[in-house]
Design a protein around this motif. Structure first.
Motif, PDB file in Angstrom:
ATOM      1  N   VAL A  62     -40.134  26.437  22.906  1.00 13.03           N
ATOM      2  CA  VAL A  62     -38.943  25.725  22.664  1.00 13.03           C
ATOM      3  C   VAL A  62     -38.142  25.868  21.385  1.00 13.03           C
ATOM      4  CG1 VAL A  62     -38.181  23.086  22.705  1.00 13.03           C
ATOM      5  CG2 VAL A  62     -39.907  24.074  24.244  1.00 13.03           C
ATOM      6  N   HIS A  63     -38.870  25.772  20.372  1.00 18.37           N
ATOM      7  CA  HIS A  63     -38.579  26.035  19.079  1.00 18.37           C
ATOM      8  C   HIS A  63     -37.437  27.299  18.898  1.00 18.37           C
ATOM      9  CE1 HIS A  63     -37.738  25.306  14.795  1.00 18.37           C
ATOM     10  NE2 HIS A  63     -38.127  26.247  14.413  1.00 18.37           N
ATOM     11  N   ALA A  64     -38.066  28.301  19.361  1.00 21.61           N
ATOM     12  CA  ALA A  64     -37.513  29.630  19.431  1.00 21.61           C
ATOM     13  C   ALA A  64     -36.253  29.570  20.386  1.00 21.61           C
ATOM     14  CB  ALA A  64     -38.416  30.885  19.628  1.00 21.61           C
ATOM     15  N   THR A  65     -36.601  29.024  21.241  1.00 20.90           N
ATOM     16  CA  THR A  65     -35.206  29.080  22.553  1.00 20.90           C
ATOM     17  C   THR A  65     -34.123  28.523  21.949  1.00 20.90           C
ATOM     18  OG1 THR A  65     -36.921  28.920  24.280  1.00 20.90           O
ATOM     19  CG2 THR A  65     -34.544  28.214  24.804  1.00 20.90           C
ATOM     20  N   ALA A  66     -34.303  27.015  21.143  1.00 21.87           N
ATOM     21  CA  ALA A  66     -33.330  26.384  20.587  1.00 21.87           C
ATOM     22  C   ALA A  66     -32.520  27.095  19.546  1.00 21.87           C
ATOM     23  CB  ALA A  66     -33.894  25.119  20.063  1.00 21.87           C
ATOM     24  N   ALA A  67     -33.512  28.069  18.816  1.00 17.88           N
ATOM     25  CA  ALA A  67     -32.738  28.933  17.929  1.00 17.88           C
ATOM     26  C   ALA A  67     -31.676  29.923  18.327  1.00 17.88           C
ATOM     27  CB  ALA A  67     -33.756  29.429  16.730  1.00 17.88           C
ATOM     28  N   TRP A  68     -32.226  30.534  19.413  1.00 17.29           N
ATOM     29  CA  TRP A  68     -31.293  31.343  20.093  1.00 17.29           C
ATOM     30  C   TRP A  68     -30.044  30.809  20.686  1.00 17.29           C
ATOM     31  CZ3 TRP A  68     -31.625  36.096  18.414  1.00 17.29           C
ATOM     32  CH2 TRP A  68     -32.809  36.612  18.334  1.00 17.29           C
ATOM     33  N   MET A  69     -30.030  29.441  21.029  1.00 21.37           N
ATOM     34  CA  MET A  69     -29.078  28.716  21.771  1.00 21.37           C
ATOM     35  C   MET A  69     -28.074  28.374  20.337  1.00 21.37           C
ATOM     36  SD  MET A  69     -30.909  26.235  24.321  1.00 21.37           S
ATOM     37  CE  MET A  69     -29.168  25.346  24.908  1.00 21.37           C
ATOM     38  N   ILE A  70     -28.696  28.057  19.420  1.00 17.96           N
ATOM     39  CA  ILE A  70     -27.620  28.044  18.073  1.00 17.96           C
ATOM     40  C   ILE A  70     -26.786  29.214  17.788  1.00 17.96           C
ATOM     41  CG2 ILE A  70     -29.252  28.310  16.234  1.00 17.96           C
ATOM     42  CD1 ILE A  70     -26.840  25.284  16.515  1.00 17.96           C
ATOM     43  N   PHE A  71     -27.521  30.200  17.959  1.00 22.16           N
ATOM     44  CA  PHE A  71     -26.880  31.629  17.715  1.00 22.16           C
ATOM     45  C   PHE A  71     -25.723  31.808  18.456  1.00 22.16           C
ATOM     46  CE2 PHE A  71     -30.485  32.689  15.118  1.00 22.16           C
ATOM     47  CZ  PHE A  71     -29.830  33.437  13.911  1.00 22.16           C
ATOM     48  N   ALA A  72     -26.053  31.419  19.881  1.00 21.53           N
ATOM     49  CA  ALA A  72     -24.844  31.707  20.967  1.00 21.53           C
ATOM     50  C   ALA A  72     -23.716  30.770  20.747  1.00 21.53           C
ATOM     51  CB  ALA A  72     -25.481  31.183  22.383  1.00 21.53           C
ATOM     52  N   VAL A  73     -23.882  29.711  20.013  1.00 19.12           N
ATOM     53  CA  VAL A  73     -22.946  28.733  20.054  1.00 19.12           C
ATOM     54  C   VAL A  73     -22.314  28.660  18.630  1.00 19.12           C
ATOM     55  CG1 VAL A  73     -22.673  26.081  19.633  1.00 19.12           C
ATOM     56  CG2 VAL A  73     -24.251  26.704  21.495  1.00 19.12           C
ATOM     57  N   TRP A  74     -22.763  29.348  17.781  1.00 13.33           N
ATOM     58  CA  TRP A  74     -22.357  29.560  16.377  1.00 13.33           C
ATOM     59  C   TRP A  74     -21.008  30.035  16.243  1.00 13.33           C
ATOM     60  CZ3 TRP A  74     -26.108  30.138  11.796  1.00 13.33           C
ATOM     61  CH2 TRP A  74     -25.419  29.977  10.738  1.00 13.33           C
ATOM     62  N   PRO A  75     -20.281  31.133  17.035  1.00 16.99           N
ATOM     63  CA  PRO A  75     -19.262  31.761  16.950  1.00 16.99           C
ATOM     64  C   PRO A  75     -17.938  30.480  17.493  1.00 16.99           C
ATOM     65  CG  PRO A  75     -20.575  33.374  17.880  1.00 16.99           C
ATOM     66  CD  PRO A  75     -21.221  31.797  17.837  1.00 16.99           C
TER      67      PRO A  75
END
Length: 247
Positions: free
Chosen positions: A187-200
């Motif tokens: 879950v921690h890793a998934t949330a990290a990828w989601m923040i990368f997608a939202v970042w821009p």
């Protein structure tokens, strides 16, 4: 490899990386005026003075810790002669302090954005989503560091999560490694990828606009009305002086 594993541990990370890169390029080309933190200091200063530095410095520390813990393999620290217990203890203490700082700083900023009407009016849904994801990542980071690694089973994420993460950049995703990790790590890793997608598409883009060029900009020339030596020829009778404030 099942369809779920293919989607969750291979397609999702690569899709997030593509959105991260392409989204920044698009934002820079078509929304340069929005490439900013959209400062709300004029609307409220007291909470911002405490929340913003705490959040930013803690976030930098957390990112540095993840770089060391995930990108640097265990074999390398062993080759340097760093005892595993010393590494685990240092990463646990430093990581927990950074995660708590991020959580508290983000909490102050969220309270500020929700509690101050003028600040709330300048906040988009994407900004709220980014703050929620940061909160989830921080809470899980504290739990995994203290609850699992230090005072729990002592699980070694460097043999699973780190191996999977590095394999993504090597072009040979090791989905089995992350599949063997506990659910909360996943879950921690998934949330990290989601923040990368939202970042821009959020305020986080201002992280790439740190004004290093400010250090070597020329000084501002101010007009000085005080009495002094006669004006130099060609100045039109005006006196000027340089002060040590770059513009």
């Amino acid at each position: 490899m099942s369809g779920f594993e293919l989607w969750w541990w291979v397609i999702l990370p690569y899709a997030a990386m593509v959105v991260f890169v392409v989204g920044h390029i698009w934002r820079w080309r078509y929304d340069q005026f929005g490439w900013t933190s959209r400062s709300t200091q004029l609307q409220e200063r007291r909470l911002l003075k405490w929340g913003a530095p705490l959040f930013h410095y803690s976030a930098f520390a957390a990112i540095a810790g993840h770089v060391i813990g995930i990108l640097v393999p265990r074999s390398f620290t062993e080759w340097l002669g760093v005892p595993e217990r010393a590494y685990t203890l240092f990463s646990g203490i430093a990581g927990s302090v950074a995660a708590i700082g991020v959580l508290v700083g983000a909490g102050i900023l969220v309270f500020r954005r929700m509690g101050v009407p003028r600040v709330r009016a300048t906040t988009s849904a994407v900004d709220y989503l980014a703050l929620v994801l940061l909160g989830v990542i921080s809470l899980l980071g504290i739990y995994l560091t203290l609850g699992v690694q230090e005072f729990g089973s002592g699980y070694d994420y460097r043999t699973t999560v780190s191996v999977w993460f590095r394999s993504l950049f090597a072009g040979d995703p090791d989905h089995r490694a992350i599949g063997d990790a506990p659910v909360m790590y996943q879950v921690h890793a998934t949330a990290a990828w989601m923040i990368f997608a939202v970042w821009p598409f959020s305020r986080l883009v201002h992280a790439w606009s740190y004004p290093l060029w400010y250090l070597w900009r020329p000084y501002v020339v101010y007009r000085d009305r005080r009495a002094g030596p006669p004006p130099e020829p060609g100045t039109g009778g005006r006196r000027w002086r340089k002060i040590g404030v770059p513009y």
